[in-house]
Structures are given as C-alpha cells and as structure tokens.
Scaffold this active site. Structure first.
Site, PDB file in Angstrom:
ATOM      1  N   GLY A  78      31.464   3.514 -43.523  1.00  0.00           N
ATOM      2  CA  GLY A  78      30.090   3.808 -43.092  1.00  0.00           C
ATOM      3  C   GLY A  78      29.447   2.591 -42.448  1.00  0.00           C
ATOM      4  N   LEU A  87      30.236   2.410 -48.425  1.00  0.00           N
ATOM      5  CA  LEU A  87      28.869   2.813 -48.082  1.00  0.00           C
ATOM      6  C   LEU A  87      28.824   4.204 -47.458  1.00  0.00           C
ATOM      7  CD1 LEU A  87      27.511  -0.524 -46.550  1.00  0.00           C
ATOM      8  CD2 LEU A  87      27.782   0.124 -48.937  1.00  0.00           C
ATOM      9  N   LEU A 143      35.986  10.300 -44.591  1.00  0.00           N
ATOM     10  CA  LEU A 143      36.258  10.248 -46.043  1.00  0.00           C
ATOM     11  C   LEU A 143      36.468  11.635 -46.639  1.00  0.00           C
ATOM     12  CD1 LEU A 143      34.136   7.573 -47.918  1.00  0.00           C
ATOM     13  CD2 LEU A 143      36.528   7.515 -47.286  1.00  0.00           C
ATOM     14  N   TYR A 190      22.969  15.651 -54.169  1.00  0.00           N
ATOM     15  CA  TYR A 190      23.294  14.257 -53.809  1.00  0.00           C
ATOM     16  C   TYR A 190      23.334  13.389 -55.070  1.00  0.00           C
ATOM     17  CZ  TYR A 190      22.408   9.464 -52.198  1.00  0.00           C
ATOM     18  OH  TYR A 190      22.455   8.097 -52.014  1.00  0.00           O
ATOM     19  N   GLU A 246      18.746   7.622 -57.310  1.00  0.00           N
ATOM     20  CA  GLU A 246      18.638   9.087 -57.446  1.00  0.00           C
ATOM     21  C   GLU A 246      19.362   9.575 -58.701  1.00  0.00           C
ATOM     22  OE1 GLU A 246      17.538  12.138 -55.675  1.00  0.00           O
ATOM     23  OE2 GLU A 246      16.045  10.615 -55.232  1.00  0.00           O
ATOM     24  N   SER A 283      23.126   4.956 -56.612  1.00  0.00           N
ATOM     25  CA  SER A 283      21.740   5.192 -56.184  1.00  0.00           C
ATOM     26  C   SER A 283      20.802   5.423 -57.356  1.00  0.00           C
ATOM     27  CB  SER A 283      21.729   6.437 -55.284  1.00  0.00           C
ATOM     28  OG  SER A 283      20.418   6.910 -55.117  1.00  0.00           O
TER      29      SER A 283
END
Ligand code: NAP
Ligand code: G4F
Length: 332
Positions: free
Chosen positions: A8, A76, A55, A145, A123, A121
């Site tokens: 990434g 990433l 990926l 996610y 999150e 993350s």
C-alpha cells in the site's frame, strides 16, 4: 543498505513512510495494485522499486520476498474505509484481515527473521470499554472494517507467539494530512471549505458531527512505525495524541480559518450516518513515549489549517496562481 517493503505504498501512510525510509537510507520497495493511482509518489517515484501485487490473492508475495530479501515489511495495504466496509464486507475481510495472514505466512515460509509491522486501528476499540485506550484495552469493533482489523491484529500477535517472529502491531488512531484519501471526513471538509471559499461550492453535506476522534498528523505517525521495528523486542503500541475533538469542531476550525461561518454552509445528510458508530476514541500513547521516545508534534489546529491551506493551494495552482492564499504551509 537495509531493504524495506511497504504494502500500500501509494496510500497516505505509504507515501510518508517511503519518504521517511528513503531519508534513513533504505532501499525502499513497495506494492500497489495494477490500477492504483500513484500520484502521491510522483515527486520521488524514481527512488522507489514498485511491484504490482493484490493482497486479495497474493500468490506473488513469496516470490517477491525471496527476490528482494527485505529486513522489514510494513503492511499498510487495506480496504481502509470504515464507511465502505458495510457495502463491501467480504472484500474488506479478504484484504484487511486475510491479506495480513497471506503476508505473514509468506514471511514465515521465506525468512522468519524479517521484521513485520501491521497497521492496526483504533476502530478495534469501537464501543470503548475504558477511556483512554491502551494496549491492554479489550476490543469491541463496530464495523466490518473494525472486525477485519481485529483479525489482522491477532494473527500478527499469533505469529509472534507461535513462530517467535518479530511481528508488531501499531494501534494507530486517526491520522490525517493533505494526502488523506478524499472519502475521509477531514479531507472532505478541507476540500469543500476551500471550494466554498473560492466560489466553486456552496454547501458541505455531512453525517454525524458529534463523533469524536483523536486526530494526529500522518507524517508524525509513520515515524512510530519505523521505531517499533527498531526496538529490542517486538511489542504492540497505541499511537495517538490523547487530544480529542468532535467532527463539528473540525468543521468550525476549518471555516474559521477562511473567515466563514460554518452554520451557513453545513447540511446534515442522513446518507452519511453509519449503521453503527464509534462515538469517541482517546489514545493513551504512554508506552510509545516511554519505550520508543515517540510523541506527536502537530496539534489539532495545525492539522486543520495545514489541510485547508493545501486545498486552497491546489485550487490556486489550478487557476494558474502561485502565492499561498492564507498562510505559508510548510508541513505537507
Ligand atoms: P489509504 O491511503 O487508504 O491506503 C491504503 C492502501 O491500501 C492503498 O495504497 C491501497 O491501494 C491499498 N490497497 C487497497 N486494497 C488493496 C488490495 N486488494 N491489494 C493491495 N493493496 C490494496 O490508507 P492510509 O490512511 O494510508 O492507512 C494505511 C493503513 O493504516 C491501512 O491499513 C489503514 O487501514 C490503517 N490505518 C489508518 C489510519 C488512519 O487514520 N489513516 C488509522 C489506523 C489504521 P489503491 O490505491 O490501489 O486502493
Ligand atoms: O474520516 P472517517 O471516515 O474516519 P474513521 O471512520 O474514523 O476511520 C479512519 O480512522 C480509523 C482509525 O480509527 C482508521 F482505521 C480507518 O482506516 C480510517 O482511516 O470518519 C470519521 C467520523 C465518523 O464518526 C463518521 O461517522 O466522521 C463521521 N462523519 C460525519 N460525516 C463522516 C461524514 N465520515 C465520512 N467519511 N464522511 C462524512 O460525510
């Protein structure tokens, strides 16, 4: 010359990390998808070795690792949009979760001494169980996610514990910059405020203004990724500022910067509300400060003004002007 591989590399963090590793004297390799926009790399692309890998399948990962023999791999690449993850939950799981396992397994097969960084993350904390959040705070993800990132996090921990690999997970809180993807709220606000100021837009449509985030500067955060892989022992780290603001404050600060009253332009649009929201996240980055001597440099106000200024500058450049519009921004 140490070799590093960044998956990434063309994203926000990938581009800042690539610049940082080049500055540190690395031979930098990066992966991107065939259709990727490489615009963020344009000013230093000739110093990079780029490879096309998705990926989502990743049969070529082992071949690439064998060929370039990296000392460090920074994972990433991800379907990184929380909002989009409700529309594409399976694809999000395939890239953001299983993509991490594909990479770890390839490293295990090729060379277990490769040091591995996983982009975890905040999150994952989702409906937070305690405040502020540390490396020991349990996870309660609120989106496909977030769920996928929990898998990525624990498969990294599992490879470390099972195979004695130097695998670390950086639990990064929101970090922004003029390179932020256009769908994220800070980028959307900065761009639209600049368009309103220059007369090409007349409203800013947003969802939840009450959600609170711990926003830092991406250029600061990629330095923590590198530091994690230089440590004596592999550990997981919370990376954030501890300074929390709601989306509405970001909006107000951005409009204030260009001298406009946000109330005249912001329209609340239900289509931007999420099926489940992360109301507030707050980092406690004490471990990173103590172990890695890492701390953020940019404040909330500096990040907002840096992003709005960069958008104003883009508009001026497109119009053939050269002078900065409000201040001279050197951070981007
Ligand atoms: P970003 O700008 O969206 O970059 C994500 C990168 O992943 C892009 O280069 C993208 O390539 C690539 N990618 C997407 N799907 C892929 C696939 N199937 N195969 C290979 N590559 C793929 O995200 P970022 O802000 O730099 O974030 C970097 C990482 O940190 C992500 O894993 C993100 O989830 C995580 N993270 C970010 C934050 C934050 O606040 N920025 C906070 C915590 C964690 P394309 O250009 O081709 O789509
Ligand atoms: O900018 P956002 O889309 O970022 P979010 O969901 O916090 O995720 C970002 O940070 C995570 C770190 O915690 C990363 F892992 C992830 O990859 C990504 O980089 O949304 C921020 C907040 C949300 O509460 C959202 O509901 O802004 C609110 N919001 C309000 N109106 C909006 C909008 N978000 C977006 N994207 N667009 C809106 O119009």
């Amino acid at each position: 010359m140490p070799v590093a591989l960044i998956t990434g590399i063309n994203g926000q963090d990938g581009s800042y990390l690539a610049e940082e590793l080049l500055r540190l004297g690395y031979d930098v390799h990066g992966t991107h998808r065939p259709q990727s926009d490489l615009g963020l790399l344009s000013s230093f692309r000739d110093q990079l070795n780029l490879h096309q890998i998705d990926l989502g399948c990743g049969e070529e990962i082992e071949q690439l690792l064998t060929a370039i023999q990296p000392r460090e791999v920074y994972n990433l690449a991800a379907q990184s949009s929380v909002g989009k993850s409700w529309d594409e939950p399976v694809e999000t799981g395939n890239i953001t979760a299983i993509g991490t396992a594909r990479l770890l397994e390839a490293i295990r097969q090729v060379d277990k001494s490769i040091r591995f960084y996983q982009a975890s993350s905040s999150e994952m904390f989702g409906k937070v169980i305690e405040t502020p959040q540390t490396e020991l705070t349990p996870f309660w993800p609120r989106s496909p996610y977030g769920v996928a990132k929990v898998y990525g996090h624990f498969i990294t921990v599992n490879y470390r514990e099972s195979y004695d690999m130097f695998a670390c997970s950086g639990i990064l809180f929101n970090h922004e910059s003029p390179r932020r993807g256009s769908a994220f709220v800070t980028s959307k606000i900065a761009r639209t405020v600049a368009e309103i100021k220059s007369g090409s837009a007349n409203e800013l449509r947003l969802g939840n203004l009450q959600a609170k985030r711990d926003w830092g500067f991406a250029g600061d955060f990629v330095k923590a990724m590198w530091k994690m892989l230089q440590a004596d022992q592999p550990r997981d780290y919370v990376i954030g500022t501890g300074d929390v603001h709601c989306v509405g404050e970001f909006v107000e600060c951005a409009f204030d910067y260009v001298g406009l009253d946000w109330r005249k332009f912001v329209v609340i649009d239900p289509k931007f509300f999420r099926p489940a929201e992360v109301d507030v996240v707050t980092a406690d980055p004490t471990r990173a400060k103590e172990d890695l001597d890492w701390q953020p440099k940019y404040s909330f106000e500096q990040i907002v003004t840096m992003m709005v200024e960069a958008e104003l500058q883009k508009i001026q450049n497109a119009q053939g002007q050269t002078q900065p519009s409000v201040i001279n921004n050197k951070a981007a």
